[in-house]
Design a protein around this motif. Structure first.
Motif, PDB file in Angstrom:
ATOM      1  N   VAL A  39      67.221 -43.370   2.349  1.00 19.98           N
ATOM      2  CA  VAL A  39      68.579 -43.584   1.856  1.00 19.98           C
ATOM      3  C   VAL A  39      68.683 -44.921   1.129  1.00 19.98           C
ATOM      4  O   VAL A  39      69.375 -45.049   0.108  1.00 19.98           O
ATOM      5  N   ARG A  40      67.991 -45.949   1.629  1.00 22.09           N
ATOM      6  CA  ARG A  40      67.990 -47.247   0.931  1.00 22.09           C
ATOM      7  C   ARG A  40      67.360 -47.119  -0.452  1.00 22.09           C
ATOM      8  O   ARG A  40      67.804 -47.767  -1.412  1.00 22.09           O
ATOM      9  N   ALA A  41      66.330 -46.284  -0.563  1.00 17.87           N
ATOM     10  CA  ALA A  41      65.717 -46.058  -1.879  1.00 17.87           C
ATOM     11  C   ALA A  41      66.709 -45.380  -2.828  1.00 17.87           C
ATOM     12  O   ALA A  41      66.785 -45.721  -4.021  1.00 17.87           O
ATOM     13  N   GLU A  42      67.482 -44.424  -2.318  1.00 18.20           N
ATOM     14  CA  GLU A  42      68.510 -43.786  -3.133  1.00 18.20           C
ATOM     15  C   GLU A  42      69.566 -44.804  -3.580  1.00 18.20           C
ATOM     16  O   GLU A  42      70.022 -44.785  -4.723  1.00 18.20           O
ATOM     17  N   THR A  43      69.930 -45.697  -2.659  1.00 19.72           N
ATOM     18  CA  THR A  43      70.909 -46.727  -3.006  1.00 19.72           C
ATOM     19  C   THR A  43      70.386 -47.643  -4.101  1.00 19.72           C
ATOM     20  O   THR A  43      71.111 -47.983  -5.049  1.00 19.72           O
ATOM     21  N   ALA A  44      69.126 -48.042  -3.993  1.00 14.95           N
ATOM     22  CA  ALA A  44      68.536 -48.897  -5.032  1.00 14.95           C
ATOM     23  C   ALA A  44      68.480 -48.178  -6.375  1.00 14.95           C
ATOM     24  O   ALA A  44      68.706 -48.789  -7.439  1.00 14.95           O
ATOM     25  N   SER A  45      68.214 -46.862  -6.355  1.00 14.57           N
ATOM     26  CA  SER A  45      68.182 -46.104  -7.604  1.00 14.57           C
ATOM     27  C   SER A  45      69.557 -46.061  -8.263  1.00 14.57           C
ATOM     28  O   SER A  45      69.684 -46.223  -9.495  1.00 14.57           O
ATOM     29  N   VAL A  46      70.594 -45.864  -7.464  1.00 15.52           N
ATOM     30  CA  VAL A  46      71.953 -45.838  -8.020  1.00 15.52           C
ATOM     31  C   VAL A  46      72.332 -47.209  -8.565  1.00 15.52           C
ATOM     32  O   VAL A  46      72.990 -47.320  -9.610  1.00 15.52           O
ATOM     33  N   ARG A  47      71.918 -48.284  -7.872  1.00 16.52           N
ATOM     34  CA  ARG A  47      72.196 -49.643  -8.383  1.00 16.52           C
ATOM     35  C   ARG A  47      71.533 -49.842  -9.740  1.00 16.52           C
ATOM     36  O   ARG A  47      72.114 -50.458 -10.648  1.00 16.52           O
ATOM     37  N   THR A  48      70.306 -49.359  -9.883  1.00 13.02           N
ATOM     38  CA  THR A  48      69.616 -49.482 -11.171  1.00 13.02           C
ATOM     39  C   THR A  48      70.355 -48.722 -12.269  1.00 13.02           C
ATOM     40  O   THR A  48      70.533 -49.231 -13.385  1.00 13.02           O
ATOM     41  N   GLN A  49      70.805 -47.502 -11.964  1.00 14.81           N
ATOM     42  CA  GLN A  49      71.566 -46.737 -12.945  1.00 14.81           C
ATOM     43  C   GLN A  49      72.882 -47.424 -13.292  1.00 14.81           C
ATOM     44  O   GLN A  49      73.308 -47.425 -14.456  1.00 14.81           O
ATOM     45  N   LEU A  50      73.523 -48.022 -12.295  1.00 16.16           N
ATOM     46  CA  LEU A  50      74.776 -48.712 -12.540  1.00 16.16           C
ATOM     47  C   LEU A  50      74.574 -49.919 -13.451  1.00 16.16           C
ATOM     48  O   LEU A  50      75.363 -50.164 -14.377  1.00 16.16           O
ATOM     49  N   THR A  51      73.519 -50.674 -13.217  1.00 15.04           N
ATOM     50  CA  THR A  51      73.229 -51.817 -14.085  1.00 15.04           C
ATOM     51  C   THR A  51      72.969 -51.373 -15.511  1.00 15.04           C
ATOM     52  O   THR A  51      73.425 -52.009 -16.476  1.00 15.04           O
TER      53      THR A  51
END
Length: 455
Positions: free
Chosen positions: A222-234
């Motif tokens: 789940v933390r990996a999914e969160t990091a992926s969404v942060r990257t997309q948001l940036t």
């Protein structure tokens, strides 16, 4: 027999020739002079203005779509280039096509006599002439400049519309990813808490080390999914920052005041085709280009006919003064502007073909993206239908586990994985649905979703 030229007569002829030259030289100098248009490129000032414009936002409030559009219109590089091109074309259109300049020929005359003792006769030959354009060529050039400026204006409007539609999609991505990040962070917190509770249960002897590690791996996923969404948001925030030419630090807290709701009914293909024909900026720009090509062809056709040359000739000798009124025209036997006419005609045909091919491409793209919207909406409906049962199942499993029921950790872990996967799928399905709608807006060339803060 003509009389011999005296020294005084020679002097008078020379003075007349010198006087004419003295009058013509200032006129030539004045006609060839140019105004002072020097304006050096101040790189330091330009750099300072660009840096200040990118970081000029001091408000701590979230950036709305209306404010972003205003900044885009003011600072977007592509829009500024299109407007500069329109200003240049407008300056040309505002300046009437001048008439051809008159020409002046002056030549001193030295006329000798058969008898060398008779002396030398002096005089001056003066010719003033100008060309008269036929077939209204000057008016046609003014009309061409006017439609060229109008085409530049349409191109600037096209550029602004295209940038606006892209900005809508990018800001929508930013808002949805911000919302999705909050949802996934909640899942991350829940997964981390579950792993911590499992570790405490393992220390108490109610769970095994394998159960703890499985929950820890689930939390790491789940933390990996969160990091992926942060990257997309940036990436989405950076796209908005580039679109409105603003620093990423000022764009990062960007949140729309409200995400537009998805329409209940998808517009029919017939209505979308009508919208394309009426409002698509690319087709509008090609229509303006066709008007320019039409005017260019008419102008080149008019240039088949040569200009009429008229003038006044004056020849002054000591004893004779001659005045002539020459009238002439070029005979268009060989050169009738065939190549330029063929080029203008081919250019008009090319623009017509470009309109046809562009329309075919746009309609095909609209159909494809219309179908994509349908599929993403179907997927979103399926995921929405699973979201409530998944939450109820997880609550039930948590209740059984808390009450010490007969639910082992592996089955509870499977329930957590399933419900989290459905929630993540819901976030992805919403993103895909809104992305499909934004892509359909770009294809149609008109807004389809209603933003509360839209200008």
């Amino acid at each position: 027999m003509k009389r011999r030229l005296s020294s005084s007569a020679t002097t008078r002829s020379a003075l007349r020739a010198g006087g004419v030259a003295a009058l013509l030289i200032p006129l030539l100098v004045l006609g060839c002079s140019t105004p002072d248009v020097r304006q050096p490129l101040d790189e330091t000032r330009i750099t300072r203005c660009v840096v200040e414009a990118r970081a000029s936002r001091t408000s701590g409030q979230p950036l709305s779509l209306g404010e972003a559009v205003e900044r885009m219109r003011k600072n977007n590089p592509r829009i500024q280039r299109a407007r500069a091109a329109y200003r240049t074309a407008g300056m040309v259109a505002a300046t009437r096509t001048p008439r051809p300049n008159p020409s002046i020929d002056v030549a001193p005359l030295l006329v000798g006599q058969p008898d060398i003792l008779s002396g030398v006769r002096m005089g001056v030959d003066l010719f003033l002439g100008w060309s008269v354009p036929l077939t209204g060529r000057l008016r046609m050039q003014d009309d061409l400049n006017a439609v060229t400026a109008n085409a530049a204006l349409v191109d600037a409007a096209r550029t602004e519309r295209e940038e606006y539609l892209l900005l809508r999609g990018e800001m929508l991505d930013t808002a949805l990813l911000t919302e999705g990040l909050g949802a996934i962070q909640e899942l991350e917190n829940t997964a981390t808490e579950s792993a911590e509770v499992a570790q405490q249960a393992a220390q108490a002897g109610t769970l095994t080390e394998l159960d703890v590690r499985l929950l820890q791996l689930e939390a790491a996923g789940v933390r990996a999914e969160t990091a992926s969404v942060r990257t997309q948001l940036t990436a989405a925030q950076n796209a908005v920052a580039q679109r409105i030419n603003m620093s990423l630090a000022d764009t990062a807290p960007l949140i729309l005041t409200g995400i537009p709701s998805i329409p209940h009914a998808l517009p029919s293909l017939e209505k979308l085709r009508e919208a394309v024909l009426k409002h698509h900026p690319r087709l509008s720009a090609i229509r303006a280009e066709y008007q320019v090509a039409e005017k260019e062809l008419r102008l080149e056709m008019a240039r088949r006919y040569p200009d009429l040359g008229i003038g006044v000739g004056f020849e002054d000798e000591v004893e004779d003064q001659l005045i002539g009124l020459p009238l002439g025209i070029e005979i268009p036997i060989f050169d009738r502007n065939q190549q330029d006419i063929a080029r203008a005609y081919g250019q008009r045909c090319q623009v017509r073909a470009e309109y046809q091919t562009a329309l075919a491409e746009i309609l095909g793209l609209v159909e494809a993206r219309h179908a994509a919207v349908e599929k993403t909406l179907d997927r979103l409906r399926v995921v929405d239908a699973q979201l409530k049962p998944a939450d109820e199942t997880q609550d039930l499993a948590q209740q059984i586990l808390d009450e010490g029921g007969s639910l082992d950790m592996l089955r509870f872990l499977e329930v957590l994985r399933t419900t989290r996967r459905i929630r993540i799928q819901h976030v992805e399905a919403r993103l895909d649905a809104y992305d499909a709608w934004s892509a359909l807006e770009v294809a149609v060339g008109s807004p389809l979703l209603h933003f509360a803060s839209a200008p």
